[in-house]
Design a protein around this motif. Structure first.
Motif, PDB file in Angstrom:
ATOM      1  N   HIS A   4      -3.280   9.620  -5.356  1.00 28.18           N
ATOM      2  CA  HIS A   4      -3.030   9.910  -3.952  1.00 28.18           C
ATOM      3  C   HIS A   4      -3.466  11.326  -3.618  1.00 28.18           C
ATOM      4  O   HIS A   4      -3.711  12.148  -4.501  1.00 28.18           O
ATOM      5  CB  HIS A   4      -1.559   9.708  -3.609  1.00 28.18           C
ATOM      6  N   THR A  18       1.344   3.244  -3.315  1.00 27.34           N
ATOM      7  CA  THR A  18       0.307   4.049  -3.955  1.00 27.34           C
ATOM      8  C   THR A  18       0.783   5.456  -4.263  1.00 27.34           C
ATOM      9  O   THR A  18       0.181   6.159  -5.055  1.00 27.34           O
ATOM     10  CB  THR A  18      -0.942   4.128  -3.061  1.00 27.34           C
ATOM     11  N   VAL A  19       1.856   5.878  -3.620  1.00 30.73           N
ATOM     12  CA  VAL A  19       2.465   7.171  -3.930  1.00 30.73           C
ATOM     13  C   VAL A  19       3.742   6.902  -4.698  1.00 30.73           C
ATOM     14  O   VAL A  19       4.596   6.158  -4.269  1.00 30.73           O
ATOM     15  CB  VAL A  19       2.795   7.958  -2.643  1.00 30.73           C
ATOM     16  N   TYR A  64      -6.529   2.887   5.319  1.00 31.64           N
ATOM     17  CA  TYR A  64      -5.757   2.689   4.085  1.00 31.64           C
ATOM     18  C   TYR A  64      -5.356   1.233   3.862  1.00 31.64           C
ATOM     19  O   TYR A  64      -5.486   0.712   2.746  1.00 31.64           O
ATOM     20  CB  TYR A  64      -4.531   3.603   4.083  1.00 31.64           C
ATOM     21  N   PHE A  70      -6.549  -0.735   0.452  1.00 27.95           N
ATOM     22  CA  PHE A  70      -5.626  -1.281  -0.540  1.00 27.95           C
ATOM     23  C   PHE A  70      -5.860  -2.766  -0.757  1.00 27.95           C
ATOM     24  O   PHE A  70      -5.664  -3.288  -1.846  1.00 27.95           O
ATOM     25  CB  PHE A  70      -4.183  -1.028  -0.118  1.00 27.95           C
ATOM     26  N   PHE A 124      -9.954   6.828  -5.690  1.00 28.61           N
ATOM     27  CA  PHE A 124      -8.623   6.352  -6.062  1.00 28.61           C
ATOM     28  C   PHE A 124      -8.717   5.238  -7.094  1.00 28.61           C
ATOM     29  O   PHE A 124      -9.560   4.338  -6.985  1.00 28.61           O
ATOM     30  CB  PHE A 124      -7.871   5.838  -4.829  1.00 28.61           C
ATOM     31  N   PHE A 141     -12.547   6.427  -0.605  1.00 31.98           N
ATOM     32  CA  PHE A 141     -11.574   5.570  -1.282  1.00 31.98           C
ATOM     33  C   PHE A 141     -11.945   5.303  -2.741  1.00 31.98           C
ATOM     34  O   PHE A 141     -11.068   4.983  -3.549  1.00 31.98           O
ATOM     35  CB  PHE A 141     -11.396   4.262  -0.519  1.00 31.98           C
ATOM     36  N   TYR A 143      -8.466   1.535  -5.732  1.00 34.59           N
ATOM     37  CA  TYR A 143      -9.455   0.924  -4.839  1.00 34.59           C
ATOM     38  C   TYR A 143     -10.611   0.304  -5.628  1.00 34.59           C
ATOM     39  O   TYR A 143     -11.291   0.976  -6.413  1.00 34.59           O
ATOM     40  CB  TYR A 143     -10.026   1.941  -3.863  1.00 34.59           C
ATOM     41  N   SER A 164       0.819  -1.210   0.000  1.00 37.51           N
ATOM     42  CA  SER A 164       0.000   0.000   0.000  1.00 37.51           C
ATOM     43  C   SER A 164       0.851   1.259   0.000  1.00 37.51           C
ATOM     44  O   SER A 164       0.403   2.317  -0.451  1.00 37.51           O
ATOM     45  CB  SER A 164      -0.942  -0.001   1.203  1.00 37.51           C
ATOM     46  N   ARG A 165       2.084   1.177   0.485  1.00 38.68           N
ATOM     47  CA  ARG A 165       2.974   2.332   0.450  1.00 38.68           C
ATOM     48  C   ARG A 165       3.360   2.702  -0.978  1.00 38.68           C
ATOM     49  O   ARG A 165       3.824   3.809  -1.237  1.00 38.68           O
ATOM     50  CB  ARG A 165       4.221   2.046   1.282  1.00 38.68           C
ATOM     51  N   THR A 192      -2.737  10.206   1.711  1.00 37.23           N
ATOM     52  CA  THR A 192      -1.920   9.113   1.167  1.00 37.23           C
ATOM     53  C   THR A 192      -0.447   9.383   1.398  1.00 37.23           C
ATOM     54  O   THR A 192       0.315   8.488   1.763  1.00 37.23           O
ATOM     55  CB  THR A 192      -2.179   8.944  -0.340  1.00 37.23           C
ATOM     56  N   GLU A 193      -0.029  10.615   1.179  1.00 38.78           N
ATOM     57  CA  GLU A 193       1.366  10.978   1.392  1.00 38.78           C
ATOM     58  C   GLU A 193       1.752  10.853   2.869  1.00 38.78           C
ATOM     59  O   GLU A 193       2.850  10.396   3.192  1.00 38.78           O
ATOM     60  CB  GLU A 193       1.600  12.399   0.886  1.00 38.78           C
TER      61      GLU A 193
END
Length: 386
Positions: free
Chosen positions: A297, A282-283, A333, A337, A354, A351, A357, A279-280, A301-302
Motif C-alpha cells: 500500500h 489491502t492495508v 482502486y 483489486f 502492488f 497499480f 494487482y 479491497s479495503r 491506499t490508506e
C-alpha cells in the motif's frame, strides 16, 4: 488509527485434518465446528501425505475450500480397524436454532473416504452414545468428559487394512472462518508429531487459490525456518514483516497453483491460508509497506481505506488536496483489486507496483464503491470552475 487496522473476527473456527496417530488421546481442542481430531490409537506409520486444497466461489461470491488428502500408511498388523474422530459443536448458531434443537454441529460437508481404493461409509453419533458400540472405552470417555466440557460428535469408520502399505483418501468441503475483510482457512498439521514415526517421509501441499489475493505462512516451524513456496504459473509474491519474528507471504496468482514439497516433514506450527476478500483489506497491520520489488500500500491506499470507514466530511478535505492524476488512481482502486486490465499506461504502471494487482481481463465484476462517485464529483467541479 489502530482501530482501523484491527481485524474483527465474527467466528473463530479452526479445523484439522482427518488423520491417524498413535500413543496419545490427550489432545486439546482449539476451537469448535470445523475442527476434527482423531481419538482411536493406531500403530500405523505415515509414509506419504499429499494435501490438495482448491478454493471455490459460488454465484453469490461466497467462498468454500475443497480438500483432498491422500495418505500412504505402513501398517504392522492386518485386520479391520475402527478409526474415530471427535468434533466439538459449532458456536455460530443462533438462539432460534438452539431452541429448536436443530443446531448445526459440523461445518464440514460432502465428506467421502476411501481405504485402498474402496469407498468407506462414515458413521456419526453423539459422543455420549457410543460407549455401547465399543468404539471408545469408558476410561477415554471419562477423559473427554473431564477435559472437554461441551457436547461433541464422533465420526468413525471401519475398514480392513493390509499388513504393509495402505492408501487412505478423503475429500470434503469447509467454509472457513469469517473476518471483516477476509476469510481464513486453517489446517492443523502438528498432529504429524503423534504418528508412530512423528514425521512424513514425503509430503506435498498444493493450493489452487484461483485469482484471489491471499496470504500464506512464512514458516511451519518455531525456529522461523522459511517455507520454500513454489509458484506454478503467473503470479506475484512478497514476504512482509508484521512484527518481531512474525512474517507472512502475500500472493496473487493468475490461473496457477502454489506448491510446497518436503522430505521427512515434521512441522510444529499450523497452516493458515487467508483470502483477502475486500479491497479495503489491502492495508493491514504492516508498518513498512515497501518490500522487495512490490508494495502492499501507499498513501492513496490508506486514504482509500479511510473513505470506506469514515463519513465523507472526514475525508473530503484530503481528497481536495490531491492532484487530478492522484484522484484518477484513487477511483480505480476497486477496478484494480478486481484485476481489471487497464488500457491506460499510467494506471497500469501505478497499480503494477502492488503485489495484489494482476491484470485478469476487462470483464471482472466491479462493485460500485463510494470512492468512485465522490472522486467523479470532485473532478466534475474542477472542470466546471476552469
Amino acid at each position: 488509527m489502530e482501530k482501523l487496522w484491527r481485524r474483527i473476527w465474527i467466528l473463530g473456527l479452526l479445523f484439522s485434518i482427518w488423520s491417524f496417530f498413535s500413543y496419545s488421546n490427550d489432545w486439546e481442542f482449539g476451537s469448535r465446528g470445523e475442527h476434527i481430531l482423531p481419538f482411536k490409537n493406531s500403530k500405523m506409520k505415515i509414509k506419504d501425505e499429499k494435501i490438495m486444497m482448491k478454493l471455490e466461489e459460488d454465484k453469490s461470491g461466497d467462498f468454500r475450500m475443497k480438500v483432498k488428502v491422500r495418505f500412504v500408511f505402513e501398517n504392522e498388523e492386518e485386520g479391520k480397524k475402527i478409526i474415530g474422530f471427535v468434533t466439538p459443536e459449532r458456536e455460530d448458531h443462533d438462539a432460534e436454532e438452539e431452541n429448536s434443537g436443530k443446531t448445526k454441529r459440523l461445518g464440514i460437508t460432502n465428506f467421502l473416504s476411501k481405504v485402498n481404493g474402496k469407498t468407506v461409509s462414515t458413521q456419526q453419533k453423539a459422543l455420549q452414545d457410543i460407549l455401547s458400540k465399543g468404539i471408545l472405552d469408558k476410561e477415554t470417555w471419562e477423559e473427554y468428559q473431564e477435559k472437554k466440557n461441551w457436547k461433541s460428535d464422533v465420526y468413525y469408520l471401519e475398514a480392513p487394512f493390509f499388513k504393509g502399505e495402505n492408501v487412505v483418501e478423503h475429500e470434503y468441503y469447509y467454509t472457513g472462518s469469517y473476518g471483516i475483510f477476509e476469510r481464513d482457512f486453517d489446517y492443523i498439521l502438528t498432529t504429524i508429531s503423534e504418528w508412530k514415526n512423528q514425521k512424513v517421509e514425503n509430503f506435498e501441499l498444493r493450493l489452487d487459490m484461483g485469482n484471489t489475493y491471499f496470504r500464506l505462512p512464512y514458516t511451519f516451524w518455531k525456529n522461523h525456518k522459511k517455507i520454500e513456496w513454489e509458484l506454478l504459473g503467473e503470479g506475484k509474491s512478497v514476504v512482509v514483516e508484521e512484527g518481531e519474528n512474525q512474517k507472512r507471504v502475500y500472493l496473487r496468482m493468475k490461473d496457477g497453483v502454489i506448491r510446497y514439497r518436503a522430505e521427512n516433514f515434521a512441522p510444529d506450527k499450523e497452516f493458515r491460508a487467508v483470502v483477502i476478500t475486500d479491497s479495503r483489506g489491502t492495508v493491514g497491520q504492516v508498518s513498512n509497506p515497501k518490500h522487495s520489488k512490490y508494495i502492499l500500500h501507499d498513501k492513496l491506499t490508506e486514504l482509500f481505506l479511510r473513505i470506506q470507514m469514515e463519513d465523507e466530511e472526514f475525508y473530503r478535505g484530503d481528497l481536495e488536496t490531491l492532484t487530478n492524476t492522484e484522484l484518477e488512481f484513487l477511483r480505480n482502486y476497486p477496478y484494480a483489486f478486481a484485476g481489471y486490465d487497464f488500457s491506460r499506461k499510467d494506471l497500469k504502471a501505478y497499480f503494477s507496483q502492488f503485489v495484489w494487482y494482476l491484470p485478469l481481463g476487462t470483464k471482472a465484476p466491479i462493485k460500485k464503491e463510494e470512492v468512485i462517485s465522490v472522486v467523479d464529483d470532485i473532478l466534475k467541479k474542477r472542470r466546471e470552475t476552469k
